[in-house]
Motif scaffolding. Structure first.
Motif, PDB file in Angstrom:
ATOM      1  N   VAL A  75       0.828  -1.199   0.000  1.00 48.79           N
ATOM      2  CA  VAL A  75       0.000   0.000   0.000  1.00 48.79           C
ATOM      3  C   VAL A  75       0.868   1.256   0.000  1.00 48.79           C
ATOM      4  N   LYS A  76       1.919   1.271   0.800  1.00 51.36           N
ATOM      5  CA  LYS A  76       2.803   2.433   0.835  1.00 51.36           C
ATOM      6  C   LYS A  76       3.415   2.697  -0.542  1.00 51.36           C
ATOM      7  N   MET A  77       3.872   1.635  -1.210  1.00 47.47           N
ATOM      8  CA  MET A  77       4.463   1.789  -2.533  1.00 47.47           C
ATOM      9  C   MET A  77       3.473   2.413  -3.510  1.00 47.47           C
ATOM     10  N   LEU A  78       2.243   1.951  -3.485  1.00 52.00           N
ATOM     11  CA  LEU A  78       1.237   2.473  -4.411  1.00 52.00           C
ATOM     12  C   LEU A  78       0.845   3.914  -4.083  1.00 52.00           C
ATOM     13  N   VAL A  79       0.659   4.196  -2.817  1.00 49.84           N
ATOM     14  CA  VAL A  79       0.282   5.551  -2.406  1.00 49.84           C
ATOM     15  C   VAL A  79       1.386   6.530  -2.774  1.00 49.84           C
ATOM     16  N   GLU A  80       2.640   6.155  -2.527  1.00 49.09           N
ATOM     17  CA  GLU A  80       3.765   7.027  -2.862  1.00 49.09           C
ATOM     18  C   GLU A  80       3.852   7.238  -4.369  1.00 49.09           C
ATOM     19  N   SER A  81       3.692   6.171  -5.142  1.00 51.29           N
ATOM     20  CA  SER A  81       3.846   6.277  -6.592  1.00 51.29           C
ATOM     21  C   SER A  81       2.733   7.098  -7.233  1.00 51.29           C
ATOM     22  N   ARG A  82       1.555   7.105  -6.612  1.00 46.56           N
ATOM     23  CA  ARG A  82       0.430   7.864  -7.151  1.00 46.56           C
ATOM     24  C   ARG A  82       0.396   9.300  -6.627  1.00 46.56           C
ATOM     25  N   GLY A  83       1.289   9.618  -5.738  1.00 48.39           N
ATOM     26  CA  GLY A  83       1.311  10.972  -5.198  1.00 48.39           C
ATOM     27  C   GLY A  83       0.095  11.301  -4.368  1.00 48.39           C
ATOM     28  N   ILE A  84      -0.465  10.314  -3.707  1.00 49.26           N
ATOM     29  CA  ILE A  84      -1.672  10.514  -2.906  1.00 49.26           C
ATOM     30  C   ILE A  84      -1.312  11.200  -1.587  1.00 49.26           C
ATOM     31  N   ASP A  85      -2.071  12.206  -1.227  1.00 51.65           N
ATOM     32  CA  ASP A  85      -1.825  12.984  -0.017  1.00 51.65           C
ATOM     33  C   ASP A  85      -2.066  12.142   1.234  1.00 51.65           C
ATOM     34  N   THR A  86      -1.072  12.093   2.106  1.00 43.71           N
ATOM     35  CA  THR A  86      -1.214  11.347   3.363  1.00 43.71           C
ATOM     36  C   THR A  86      -1.072  12.271   4.578  1.00 43.71           C
ATOM     37  N   SER A  87      -1.125  13.567   4.337  1.00 47.56           N
ATOM     38  CA  SER A  87      -0.827  14.528   5.403  1.00 47.56           C
ATOM     39  C   SER A  87      -1.963  14.730   6.401  1.00 47.56           C
ATOM     40  N   SER A  88      -3.169  14.302   6.059  1.00 47.64           N
ATOM     41  CA  SER A  88      -4.310  14.547   6.955  1.00 47.64           C
ATOM     42  C   SER A  88      -5.106  13.268   7.194  1.00 47.64           C
TER      43      SER A  88
END
Length: 242
Positions: A75-88
């Motif tokens: 999941v981390k790899m996919l979220v990072e590669s898609r540039g998905i915001d994880t700040s909130s």
């Protein structure tokens, strides 16, 4: 629901890739990983690229290429590669086994919000569980914003049903596996097999992620086409699909 890396970043990465026919271990971050020589030849360029761009990481100076990738790592790899915001991230956990004090919490919550993963009836995500090949295919396809209904109504299962082990693929994974194979995101494990329940090694996940990034435009165009009226409005699964 769909989110993507900024266009300028995508262009820069693509230009960097084109400039070098093969990535070498001279890259700064890749040099810090001591076991790159244990990667299979087919996987080493992908691993070096992803490490140098901060999408995957080693542990204590090692990448451990043949160890299965866990669900939270995937999941981390996919979220990072898609540039998905994880700040909130939310204050309250959606899954009972991924709490706010865990490092993967913000990635899991972002992936859930983006539709990459779904809620389970148990309320658990099983973050430490090893990712299977069919789970990996499903996560990648969902990250393109495609729903189960869109996949069902816009493609046949000709490729999947021609596999020797098609009966071993879970019902929920049939369409994602079909999409992954048709668009060369994933390949079979033999002349006519997919091995859906096999655990995905870290180096194998890196290769698929690398293909995903390099073919981003084509994959997103294919996903956009699935937003159109369905090609097969009456398509149903056959009784021997799984």
């Amino acid at each position: 629901m769909k989110q993507r890396l900024r266009r300028s970043v995508s262009v820069l990465l693509a230009a960097f890739f084109i400039a070098l026919p093969l990535f070498s271990a001279s890259n700064a971050y890749a040099l810090q990983i001591t076991d790159l020589d244990q990667c299979a030849d087919y996987a080493k360029p992908a691993v070096e690229y992803l490490i140098d761009h901060g999408i995957i990481e080693g542990t204590s100076g090692r990448f451990n290429p043949t160890i299965p990738v866990t669900r939270e790592q995937m999941v981390k790899m996919l979220v990072e590669s898609r540039g998905i915001d994880t700040s909130s991230p939310p204050d309250k956990a959606s899954f009972i086994d991924v709490q706010p004090n865990q490092w993967s919490f913000r990635y899991v919550e972002a992936a859930l919000k983006a539709g990459i993963i779904m809620m389970s009836s148990s309320g658990r995500f099983y973050p430490y569980q090893q990712t299977t090949r069919e789970q990996m295919a499903t996560m990648f396809v969902r990250s393109l914003g495609l729903t189960s209904d869109q996949l069902l109504l816009n493609q046949s299962l000709n490729t999947v049903l021609s596999l020797n082990d098609s009966s071993q693929i879970s019902d929920w994974a049939l369409d994602p596996v079909e999409f992954s194979l048709e668009h060369k995101l994933m390949l079979g494990t033999g002349s006519s097999s997919f091995s859906p329940a096999d655990k995905a090694e870290r180096q194998q996940a890196a290769v698929v992620l690398y293909r995903f990034i390099m073919a981003r435009d084509q994959l997103e165009a294919a996903a956009q086409a699935f937003q159109a009226p369905p090609i097969y409005p009456c398509l149903l699964y056959t009784s021997d699909a799984a």
